[in-house]
Design a protein around this motif. Sequence first.
Motif, short mmCIF file in Angstrom:
data_model
loop_
_atom_site.label_atom_id
_atom_site.label_comp_id
_atom_site.label_asym_id
_atom_site.label_seq_id
_atom_site.Cartn_x
_atom_site.Cartn_y
_atom_site.Cartn_z
N ALA A 174 -17.05 4.59 -9.76
CA ALA A 174 -17.39 4.19 -11.12
C ALA A 174 -16.13 3.91 -11.93
O ALA A 174 -16.08 2.97 -12.74
CB ALA A 174 -18.22 5.27 -11.80
N LEU A 175 -15.09 4.71 -11.73
CA LEU A 175 -13.83 4.46 -12.43
C LEU A 175 -13.17 3.18 -11.92
O LEU A 175 -12.56 2.44 -12.70
CB LEU A 175 -12.89 5.65 -12.24
N ARG A 176 -13.32 2.92 -10.64
CA ARG A 176 -12.73 1.70 -10.09
C ARG A 176 -13.43 0.46 -10.65
O ARG A 176 -12.78 -0.54 -10.98
CB ARG A 176 -12.81 1.71 -8.57
N ARG A 177 -14.75 0.52 -10.79
CA ARG A 177 -15.47 -0.58 -11.43
C ARG A 177 -15.01 -0.76 -12.87
O ARG A 177 -14.86 -1.88 -13.35
CB ARG A 177 -16.98 -0.33 -11.36
N MET A 178 -14.79 0.36 -13.55
CA MET A 178 -14.30 0.29 -14.93
C MET A 178 -12.92 -0.36 -14.98
O MET A 178 -12.62 -1.13 -15.91
CB MET A 178 -14.25 1.70 -15.55
N ALA A 179 -12.07 -0.07 -14.00
CA ALA A 179 -10.74 -0.67 -13.96
C ALA A 179 -10.84 -2.19 -13.82
O ALA A 179 -10.07 -2.93 -14.44
CB ALA A 179 -9.93 -0.07 -12.82
N VAL A 180 -11.78 -2.66 -13.01
CA VAL A 180 -11.99 -4.10 -12.86
C VAL A 180 -12.52 -4.69 -14.17
O VAL A 180 -12.05 -5.74 -14.63
CB VAL A 180 -12.96 -4.39 -11.70
N PHE A 181 -13.48 -4.01 -14.77
CA PHE A 181 -14.02 -4.46 -16.05
C PHE A 181 -12.93 -4.58 -17.09
O PHE A 181 -12.84 -5.57 -17.83
CB PHE A 181 -15.11 -3.48 -16.51
N LEU B 18 -6.14 3.90 -15.89
CA LEU B 18 -6.76 3.64 -14.58
C LEU B 18 -5.91 2.69 -13.74
O LEU B 18 -6.36 1.63 -13.30
CB LEU B 18 -8.17 3.06 -14.78
N TRP B 19 -4.67 3.09 -13.45
CA TRP B 19 -3.78 2.29 -12.60
C TRP B 19 -3.82 2.75 -11.15
O TRP B 19 -3.02 2.26 -10.34
CB TRP B 19 -2.35 2.35 -13.12
N ARG B 20 -4.68 3.67 -10.81
CA ARG B 20 -4.69 4.24 -9.46
C ARG B 20 -4.76 3.17 -8.38
O ARG B 20 -4.18 3.30 -7.30
CB ARG B 20 -5.87 5.22 -9.32
N TRP B 21 -5.51 2.10 -8.66
CA TRP B 21 -5.76 1.08 -7.64
C TRP B 21 -4.87 -0.14 -7.82
O TRP B 21 -5.12 -1.19 -7.21
CB TRP B 21 -7.23 0.67 -7.68
N ALA B 22 -3.85 -0.07 -8.65
CA ALA B 22 -2.99 -1.22 -8.92
C ALA B 22 -2.46 -1.83 -7.62
O ALA B 22 -1.89 -1.14 -6.78
CB ALA B 22 -1.82 -0.81 -9.82
N GLY B 23 -2.66 -3.14 -7.46
CA GLY B 23 -2.18 -3.85 -6.27
C GLY B 23 -3.07 -3.72 -5.06
O GLY B 23 -2.85 -4.43 -4.06
N SER B 24 -4.08 -2.85 -5.13
CA SER B 24 -4.99 -2.68 -3.98
C SER B 24 -5.99 -3.82 -3.92
O SER B 24 -6.31 -4.46 -4.93
CB SER B 24 -5.75 -1.36 -4.10
N LEU C 73 -10.19 -13.23 -8.68
CA LEU C 73 -10.79 -13.78 -7.46
C LEU C 73 -9.72 -14.44 -6.58
O LEU C 73 -9.77 -14.33 -5.34
CB LEU C 73 -11.87 -14.79 -7.83
N ARG C 74 -8.77 -15.10 -7.20
CA ARG C 74 -7.71 -15.76 -6.42
C ARG C 74 -6.84 -14.74 -5.69
O ARG C 74 -6.56 -14.89 -4.49
CB ARG C 74 -6.83 -16.60 -7.34
N SER C 75 -6.43 -13.69 -6.40
CA SER C 75 -5.55 -12.69 -5.79
C SER C 75 -6.32 -11.73 -4.90
O SER C 75 -5.77 -11.23 -3.90
CB SER C 75 -4.81 -11.90 -6.88
N GLY C 76 -7.57 -11.45 -5.27
CA GLY C 76 -8.37 -10.48 -4.52
C GLY C 76 -7.86 -9.06 -4.67
O GLY C 76 -8.24 -8.18 -3.88
N ARG C 77 -7.04 -8.82 -5.69
CA ARG C 77 -6.43 -7.50 -5.87
C ARG C 77 -6.54 -7.02 -7.32
O ARG C 77 -6.63 -7.83 -8.24
CB ARG C 77 -4.95 -7.53 -5.46
N HIS C 78 -6.50 -5.70 -7.46
CA HIS C 78 -6.38 -5.13 -8.80
C HIS C 78 -5.05 -5.55 -9.41
O HIS C 78 -4.04 -5.65 -8.70
CB HIS C 78 -6.43 -3.60 -8.73
N PRO D 200 -1.55 -11.01 -22.39
CA PRO D 200 -1.78 -9.88 -21.48
C PRO D 200 -1.52 -8.56 -22.20
O PRO D 200 -0.41 -8.30 -22.65
CB PRO D 200 -0.75 -10.11 -20.36
N LYS D 201 -2.56 -7.72 -22.31
CA LYS D 201 -2.41 -6.46 -23.04
C LYS D 201 -3.08 -5.29 -22.32
O LYS D 201 -3.38 -4.27 -22.95
CB LYS D 201 -3.01 -6.60 -24.45
N LEU D 202 -3.32 -5.41 -21.04
CA LEU D 202 -4.01 -4.34 -20.32
C LEU D 202 -3.19 -3.05 -20.40
O LEU D 202 -2.05 -2.98 -19.94
CB LEU D 202 -4.23 -4.74 -18.86
N ARG D 203 -3.80 -2.04 -21.01
CA ARG D 203 -3.13 -0.75 -21.20
C ARG D 203 -4.17 0.32 -20.91
O ARG D 203 -5.18 0.45 -21.61
CB ARG D 203 -2.61 -0.64 -22.63
N THR D 204 -3.94 1.10 -19.85
CA THR D 204 -5.01 1.95 -19.32
C THR D 204 -4.45 3.12 -18.54
O THR D 204 -3.32 3.08 -18.03
CB THR D 204 -5.92 1.10 -18.41
#
Length: 250
Positions: free
Chosen positions: A131-138, A179-185, A230-235, A173-177
């Motif tokens: 659920a947190l990972r979905r929130m990170a994408v959102f 929820l960086w656990r999945w960064a680059g994954s 979608l292009r990168s396929g990554r967080h 770009p202002k993403l500040r969170t």
Amino acid sequence: MSELPAEASDLRPPTDDAEAHELLTHGVIDLEGRMLDASNVTLVGAIRHGELAAECVYKPVAGERPLWDFPDGTLAGREISAFLVSDATGWRVVPPTVLREGPFGPGMVQLWMDCDPEIDLAAFVRRDDPALRRMAVFDAVVNNADRKGGHIIPMPDGHVYGVDHGICFSVDPKLRTLLWRWAGSRLPAEALEVLERLGDDLRGDLGEQLHEHLTRAEVRCTQRRVAELLRSGRHPEPSGDWPALPWPPF
């Protein structure tokens, strides 16, 4: 949500999002207090409509504090825009939210959610939780500039809500969170499927709905963020051009 008072035995909370929307749109708001730790005027109270009743949050546009990087009077519209995107994903990240007239003029009205008191929030936000990972994408989609731990609401049934989306959808770009656990994954297959649908929706009806609250440029940038995911396929990863973490974090 808070329990209804004992004397209101003929009232019941909404059982689904449709009933919640009906309640929030047409209900009578009885304000009970103000959240003093909020940056903008944030009022809480009871809302009732027919047999439906619940607690709600009301943020009047008139109580929004001017910000240097967001146009004045737009925060409530950004809150409803975040709900519209959340609703389109099917992830239900944002609680039911409407934009309507209230006791102090137009503003955002949102269903109040009570966090599970048994959960240690500081530990919870560090979990590898779907659920947190979905929130990170959102958050990457809406460009959330303020995902504090206190803006994450784990519920007793396991669902996780996010609140306070007034500073989203900037063209910069202002993403500040937290929820960086999945960064680059790599993004999960489910997230890619949702993003594909969301991209189509943003070019259709959802995009038109967002245009009522956001500028054309802000909607185009939201489309581009989805396309880039979608292009990168990554967080996404922190850029270095903007503080990666909110302050205070909770």
